[in-house]
Write an enzyme that holds these catalytic residues in place. Structure first.
Site, short mmCIF file in Angstrom:
data_model
loop_
_atom_site.label_atom_id
_atom_site.label_comp_id
_atom_site.label_asym_id
_atom_site.label_seq_id
_atom_site.Cartn_x
_atom_site.Cartn_y
_atom_site.Cartn_z
N PHE A 62 -9.58 8.30 -18.54
CA PHE A 62 -10.58 9.48 -18.70
C PHE A 62 -10.04 10.43 -19.24
O PHE A 62 -10.49 11.18 -20.31
CB PHE A 62 -11.38 9.88 -17.44
CG PHE A 62 -12.16 10.91 -17.37
CD1 PHE A 62 -13.62 10.75 -17.75
CD2 PHE A 62 -11.74 12.09 -17.20
CE1 PHE A 62 -14.39 11.74 -17.88
CE2 PHE A 62 -12.57 13.26 -17.28
CZ PHE A 62 -14.04 12.96 -17.41
N ASP A 98 -14.99 8.66 -22.48
CA ASP A 98 -14.34 7.53 -21.92
C ASP A 98 -15.18 6.32 -22.08
O ASP A 98 -15.71 5.85 -21.18
CB ASP A 98 -13.93 7.99 -20.47
CG ASP A 98 -13.08 6.68 -19.89
OD1 ASP A 98 -12.61 5.99 -20.42
OD2 ASP A 98 -12.94 6.73 -18.74
N ARG A 132 -10.48 -3.65 -9.80
CA ARG A 132 -11.22 -2.73 -9.41
C ARG A 132 -12.70 -3.20 -9.70
O ARG A 132 -12.96 -3.61 -10.63
CB ARG A 132 -11.17 -1.45 -10.68
CG ARG A 132 -12.01 -0.41 -10.55
CD ARG A 132 -11.69 0.71 -11.46
NE ARG A 132 -12.73 1.44 -12.01
CZ ARG A 132 -12.53 2.61 -12.60
NH1 ARG A 132 -11.07 3.11 -12.88
NH2 ARG A 132 -13.41 3.31 -12.90
N HIS A 161 -14.75 1.69 -6.24
CA HIS A 161 -14.90 3.09 -6.85
C HIS A 161 -16.64 3.35 -6.67
O HIS A 161 -17.43 2.44 -6.34
CB HIS A 161 -15.12 2.98 -8.35
CG HIS A 161 -14.78 4.47 -9.18
ND1 HIS A 161 -14.40 5.47 -8.40
CD2 HIS A 161 -15.02 4.92 -10.53
CE1 HIS A 161 -14.29 6.37 -9.34
NE2 HIS A 161 -14.68 6.10 -10.57
C1 SPV Z 1 -10.02 7.35 -14.91
O1 SPV Z 1 -9.57 8.59 -14.45
O2 SPV Z 1 -10.08 7.20 -16.12
C2 SPV Z 1 -10.70 6.72 -14.07
C3 SPV Z 1 -11.64 7.28 -13.04
O3 SPV Z 1 -10.86 5.43 -14.50
S1 SPV Z 1 -13.11 7.71 -13.49
O4 SPV Z 1 -13.05 8.42 -14.43
O5 SPV Z 1 -13.87 8.39 -12.11
O6 SPV Z 1 -13.81 6.35 -13.57
MG MG Z 2 -10.59 4.99 -16.32
#
Ligand code: SPV
Ligand code: MG
Length: 309
Positions: A44, A54, A156, A187
């Site tokens: 992300f 992302d 995950r 998550h």
């Molecule tokens: C990231 O930091 O890329 C993650 C966490 O996978 S999230 O963006 O909350 O999915």
């Molecule tokens: Mg990620």
């Protein structure tokens, strides 16, 4: 001790490790100085750094390049967010070799379908999960490929993100442990930590849990201690959000004030950036290795002759 071993040792010692997202070597240096136990090479954050969502747009090469740059500037263990593993189990085999060589101490692979969609979009989000059997193959491939047995393979599950419920999340997590996962990252996009706390209480699997309290920041270290099977907290997007907050405010103030006269005292002085860049080491190397060069009159004459020839 290798960073891989240190990460495992730290988890055994403190019971809960704090991992900060890093999108650049500078953010990694700041996380290390602040006292984090490790770094999260976040998909992300890197996507946001490129001004992109992302959604599997950043390539493995781009992510690896940044991870190598980060590994070159910190001593902290790095947990690589490799999303879906860039394809099927064969892609995972290739990725594990590359990430281990690049300096990662762990990978997190998620059970979504490539190309993925970022997890925290609540409205109209398309979250498709892979069949359990296929994802198990990816985990088995990762475990079989790693060279260092201390390198962590973290599975995950996005079952809660896909609104499939706790029973499906538990079922998937158990299947991934049977495939060899060292830890399970669970998550959630709920603002309330209750969903994660409930999963954690229900989890009787043989490996500990990892959480990413991006959507539910109220779940702090103190509160995490209660369910006691959570060993890792990843602060997943706080680096890029903090950086963007500071830049947004500073840039707006410079435009509003017609200059930098008011902001310069509110931001780090350039000397602090020199310190983070280890300018002192370069200065010492200059004093030791650089021969002072003085331009002699003869050099000027030669130069002018060549120039006018
Ligand atoms: C990231 O930091 O890329 C993650 C966490 O996978 S999230 O963006 O909350 O999915
Ligand atoms: Mg990620």
């Amino acid at each position: 001790m290798s960073p891989d071993k240190r990460l495992r040792a730290r988890m055994a010692e403190t019971k809960l490790v704090h991992i900060m997202a890093a999108h650049s070597p500078l953010s990694a240096i700041l996380a290390e100085e602040a006292g984090f136990d490790g770094l999260w090479a976040s998909g992300f954050e890197l996507s946001a750094l490129y001004g992109l969502p992302d959604m599997s747009l950043i390539s493995m090469t781009q992510h690896l390049d940044m991870l190598r740059a980060i590994a070159g500037r910190t001593t902290l263990p790095i947990i690589a967010d490799i999303d879906t593993g860039y394809g099927n189990a064969i892609n995972v085999i290739y990725a594990i070799g590359e990430y281990e060589r690049a300096g990662a101490s762990a990978v997190v692979i998620e059970d979504k379908i490539f190309p993925k969609v970022t997890s925290l979009v609540v409205a109209g989000s398309r979250q498709e999960l892979l069949r359990i059997e296929e994802f198990r193959g990816k985990i088995e491939a990762a475990v079989a490929t790693r060279r260092d047995p201390d390198f962590l393979v973290i599975a995950r599950t996005e079952a809660l993100i896909a609104d499939l419920g706790e029973a499906e999340a538990l079922h998937r997590a158990q299947a991934y442990v049977e495939a060899g996962a060292d830890m399970i990252l669970i998550h959630s996009k709920k603002k309330d930590p209750l969903e994660i706390e409930s999963f954690s209480r229900a989890w009787t699997g043989s490996v500990p849990l990892v959480i990413v309290p991006n959507a539910y920041p109220d779940l702090d270290a103190e509160r995490v201690k209660a369910p006691c099977n959570i060993r890792m907290m990843i602060y997943g997007n706080y680096g890029i959000r903090a950086a963007a907050t500071a830049m947004q405010e500073t840039f707006r103030r410079i435009i509003a004030n017609g200059g930098a006269q008011n902001v310069h005292k509110d931001i780090l002085p350039v000397e602090e950036i020199f310190r983070l860049q280890k300018m002192n080491e370069v200065k010492a190397a200059e004093a030791r290795f650089l021969v002072e060069r003085t331009l002699h009159r003869r050099d000027y004459q030669d130069f002018n002759t060549i120039d006018s020839a």
